[in-house]
Design a protein around this motif. Sequence first.
Motif, PDB file in Angstrom:
ATOM      1  N   GLN A   1       4.283 -40.717  64.790  1.00 62.61           N
ATOM      2  CA  GLN A   1       4.396 -40.305  63.401  1.00 62.61           C
ATOM      3  C   GLN A   1       5.552 -39.340  63.151  1.00 62.61           C
ATOM      4  O   GLN A   1       5.679 -38.796  62.063  1.00 62.61           O
ATOM      5  N   VAL A   2       6.398 -39.148  64.156  1.00 60.75           N
ATOM      6  CA  VAL A   2       7.522 -38.231  64.020  1.00 60.75           C
ATOM      7  C   VAL A   2       8.835 -39.010  63.989  1.00 60.75           C
ATOM      8  O   VAL A   2       9.055 -39.902  64.805  1.00 60.75           O
ATOM      9  N   ALA A   3       9.686 -38.654  63.035  1.00 62.63           N
ATOM     10  CA  ALA A   3      11.029 -39.243  62.952  1.00 62.63           C
ATOM     11  C   ALA A   3      12.055 -38.163  63.268  1.00 62.63           C
ATOM     12  O   ALA A   3      11.895 -37.002  62.876  1.00 62.63           O
ATOM     13  N   LEU A   4      13.110 -38.535  63.982  1.00 61.34           N
ATOM     14  CA  LEU A   4      14.177 -37.610  64.357  1.00 61.34           C
ATOM     15  C   LEU A   4      15.517 -38.119  63.838  1.00 61.34           C
ATOM     16  O   LEU A   4      15.728 -39.328  63.733  1.00 61.34           O
ATOM     17  N   ARG A   5      16.407 -37.178  63.532  1.00 56.65           N
ATOM     18  CA  ARG A   5      17.780 -37.579  63.221  1.00 56.65           C
ATOM     19  C   ARG A   5      18.731 -36.460  63.575  1.00 56.65           C
ATOM     20  O   ARG A   5      18.380 -35.276  63.541  1.00 56.65           O
ATOM     21  N   ASP A   6      19.949 -36.862  63.916  1.00 62.12           N
ATOM     22  CA  ASP A   6      20.994 -35.903  64.252  1.00 62.12           C
ATOM     23  C   ASP A   6      21.543 -35.259  62.989  1.00 62.12           C
ATOM     24  O   ASP A   6      21.603 -35.876  61.917  1.00 62.12           O
ATOM     25  N   GLU A   7      21.950 -34.016  63.128  1.00 63.42           N
ATOM     26  CA  GLU A   7      22.712 -33.311  62.096  1.00 63.42           C
ATOM     27  C   GLU A   7      23.848 -32.589  62.799  1.00 63.42           C
ATOM     28  O   GLU A   7      23.813 -32.401  64.023  1.00 63.42           O
ATOM     29  N   SER A   8      24.844 -32.177  62.051  1.00 62.58           N
ATOM     30  CA  SER A   8      26.004 -31.524  62.657  1.00 62.58           C
ATOM     31  C   SER A   8      25.622 -30.244  63.389  1.00 62.58           C
ATOM     32  O   SER A   8      26.285 -29.827  64.335  1.00 62.58           O
ATOM     33  N   PHE A   9      24.525 -29.608  62.974  1.00 62.98           N
ATOM     34  CA  PHE A   9      24.101 -28.357  63.574  1.00 62.98           C
ATOM     35  C   PHE A   9      23.041 -28.538  64.646  1.00 62.98           C
ATOM     36  O   PHE A   9      22.618 -27.578  65.268  1.00 62.98           O
ATOM     37  N   GLY A  10      22.539 -29.755  64.840  1.00 63.00           N
ATOM     38  CA  GLY A  10      21.465 -29.979  65.807  1.00 63.00           C
ATOM     39  C   GLY A  10      20.678 -31.220  65.436  1.00 63.00           C
ATOM     40  O   GLY A  10      21.200 -32.320  65.485  1.00 63.00           O
TER      41      GLY A  10
ATOM     42  N   ARG B   1      21.621 -22.812  55.866  1.00 64.55           N
ATOM     43  CA  ARG B   1      22.055 -24.109  56.375  1.00 64.55           C
ATOM     44  C   ARG B   1      21.861 -25.184  55.303  1.00 64.55           C
ATOM     45  O   ARG B   1      22.736 -26.013  55.079  1.00 64.55           O
ATOM     46  N   PHE B   2      20.733 -25.164  54.623  1.00 66.52           N
ATOM     47  CA  PHE B   2      20.453 -26.184  53.612  1.00 66.52           C
ATOM     48  C   PHE B   2      21.369 -26.067  52.403  1.00 66.52           C
ATOM     49  O   PHE B   2      21.694 -27.070  51.771  1.00 66.52           O
ATOM     50  N   THR B   3      21.784 -24.858  52.044  1.00 67.77           N
ATOM     51  CA  THR B   3      22.675 -24.711  50.889  1.00 67.77           C
ATOM     52  C   THR B   3      24.021 -25.374  51.138  1.00 67.77           C
ATOM     53  O   THR B   3      24.726 -25.725  50.197  1.00 67.77           O
ATOM     54  N   GLN B   4      24.384 -25.550  52.399  1.00 67.56           N
ATOM     55  CA  GLN B   4      25.658 -26.183  52.737  1.00 67.56           C
ATOM     56  C   GLN B   4      25.566 -27.706  52.794  1.00 67.56           C
ATOM     57  O   GLN B   4      26.553 -28.389  53.023  1.00 67.56           O
ATOM     58  N   GLY B   5      24.346 -28.225  52.575  1.00 68.39           N
ATOM     59  CA  GLY B   5      24.164 -29.671  52.543  1.00 68.39           C
ATOM     60  C   GLY B   5      23.855 -30.257  53.912  1.00 68.39           C
ATOM     61  O   GLY B   5      24.131 -29.654  54.945  1.00 68.39           O
ATOM     62  N   LEU B   6      23.280 -31.443  53.890  1.00 75.92           N
ATOM     63  CA  LEU B   6      22.933 -32.169  55.106  1.00 75.92           C
ATOM     64  C   LEU B   6      23.688 -33.488  55.156  1.00 75.92           C
ATOM     65  O   LEU B   6      24.225 -33.959  54.140  1.00 75.92           O
ATOM     66  N   ASP B   7      23.728 -34.103  56.330  1.00 79.11           N
ATOM     67  CA  ASP B   7      24.408 -35.385  56.480  1.00 79.11           C
ATOM     68  C   ASP B   7      23.723 -36.483  55.656  1.00 79.11           C
ATOM     69  O   ASP B   7      24.346 -37.482  55.299  1.00 79.11           O
ATOM     70  N   ALA B   8      22.449 -36.303  55.396  1.00 74.36           N
ATOM     71  CA  ALA B   8      21.673 -37.220  54.551  1.00 74.36           C
ATOM     72  C   ALA B   8      20.573 -36.409  53.908  1.00 74.36           C
ATOM     73  O   ALA B   8      20.186 -35.352  54.426  1.00 74.36           O
TER      74      ALA B   8
ATOM     75  N   CYS C   1      17.647 -24.069  45.147  1.00 79.44           N
ATOM     76  CA  CYS C   1      17.886 -25.323  44.442  1.00 79.44           C
ATOM     77  C   CYS C   1      18.511 -26.300  45.432  1.00 79.44           C
ATOM     78  O   CYS C   1      19.590 -26.056  45.967  1.00 79.44           O
ATOM     79  N   GLY C   2      17.830 -27.416  45.684  1.00 78.84           N
ATOM     80  CA  GLY C   2      18.313 -28.388  46.664  1.00 78.84           C
ATOM     81  C   GLY C   2      19.187 -29.474  46.073  1.00 78.84           C
ATOM     82  O   GLY C   2      19.583 -30.410  46.784  1.00 78.84           O
ATOM     83  N   ALA C   3      19.523 -29.382  44.780  1.00 79.06           N
ATOM     84  CA  ALA C   3      20.270 -30.436  44.099  1.00 79.06           C
ATOM     85  C   ALA C   3      21.595 -30.729  44.787  1.00 79.06           C
ATOM     86  O   ALA C   3      22.443 -29.851  44.939  1.00 79.06           O
ATOM     87  N   GLY C   4      21.771 -31.987  45.218  1.00 81.68           N
ATOM     88  CA  GLY C   4      23.007 -32.405  45.854  1.00 81.68           C
ATOM     89  C   GLY C   4      23.195 -31.850  47.247  1.00 81.68           C
ATOM     90  O   GLY C   4      24.207 -32.115  47.891  1.00 81.68           O
ATOM     91  N   ARG C   5      22.224 -31.071  47.721  1.00 76.51           N
ATOM     92  CA  ARG C   5      22.311 -30.464  49.046  1.00 76.51           C
ATOM     93  C   ARG C   5      21.340 -31.126  50.003  1.00 76.51           C
ATOM     94  O   ARG C   5      21.718 -31.578  51.080  1.00 76.51           O
ATOM     95  N   VAL C   6      20.063 -31.158  49.615  1.00 77.30           N
ATOM     96  CA  VAL C   6      19.052 -31.805  50.456  1.00 77.30           C
ATOM     97  C   VAL C   6      18.293 -32.885  49.688  1.00 77.30           C
ATOM     98  O   VAL C   6      17.528 -33.647  50.289  1.00 77.30           O
TER      99      VAL C   6
END
Length: 433
Positions: free
Chosen positions: A26-35, A58-65, A295-300
Amino acid sequence: MSITDERVGAPARTFDPDLAWRVHPQVALRDESFGALAYHYGTRRSLMRTEAMPLRQRFTQGLDAPICLTWELTYACNLACVHCLSSSGRRDPMELTAAEARHVVDELAAMKVFYVNIGGGEPMLRPDFFDLVGYAVDKKVGVKFSTNGTRLTAERARRLAGMDYVDVQISIDGALASTNDSVRGEGSFAAARTAMDNLAAANFGQFKISVVVTRENVTQLDQFSEIAESYGAQLRLTRFRPSGRGVETWDRLHPTAEQQRMLYHWLLERPDVLTGDSFFHLSALGEPLDGLNLCGAGRVVCLIDPVGDVYACPFVIDKEFLAGNVRNDGGFAAVWRRSDLFRSLREPQSAGACASCGSYDACQGGCMAAKFFTGLPLDGPDPECVFGHGEDALAARDAAALPGAAVGHSKVDRNGTPIPVPTPVRFRTRALA
């Protein structure tokens, strides 16, 4: 090395990277630039493996997805709620086709988006609703969908109960029929309760009961909680933003300053009540509410509308916040990763008029959508600022700056006048495939 819980202040848990790891089904993993990011479909919580940087920063700078996104499948709706953020009612003839919708799912799966929040309109009115949900689940993209319940028959409840990675959220806006139906239409409360009965009878598990907090229902919070407990469901509260048809009803229905303070303390005492980080502006009152408080708009997060347009957030469906369209070259991934709008939102933001306030770090200036649709500058105070700065700004605003209420996809008569909430709302008792 540590794994950090998404709940702010939760203790880090150390682990030995040299030991063999086995990922739970039930766990999903994905890579991010920071880990890396992990998402647990059972607990529906995210974990992050990262360097020593605060999670919120970290979240304010956005994620890869996106961690998740909202996808309005259709503007078609059999209700006409007076606060509808998308002014739904009529289906848009340019709605994404079944093939295009599946392609979007393929993109989300490739980007390892953990889940989508499906809404509308009423998503169950779309003929291929179950096909799309099943396709997403097969691609390991979890689905959370919101419904008014009018189409959630006993047969459909049993079908949903047999699907993995699907979460159902039924909307009511009053703990009593009189309160709810004044917003959502006569008979809508009874229809929603029938849908809840059907999910319980089908042993669906812990579904959600979603409430938009208004001036008229904020005194019923304990009753909402009792309804949720009676079903073994989880209560979810959402802030009322003045978008869509809410532009015309916000002044009348948004909670008063005193009610906002009462809501803050009620939520502090009940950390298990979900809010989707909806009320982070209230954290300026003292102890922060559970969540990231940003505010996660456009970031997460972001929104895909029925015709494929991508907006920064579900509450700012306006051309000012349109980032692109999934039908364009590069699809959704190109919009998320290369949109000028999203890039600007991931840059450090100015505190603007709130720079001198000692509580800015707690509330981050409040909600972008609430500011925009009340005619306030985006670097100004939240219209519901707990210190009253929003009230002062509202009194001083230029009325010409208001975006105004658009008919949108509301059902209209031959003169273009919006048709009021249909009454009575009837539950669809005939079994639907």
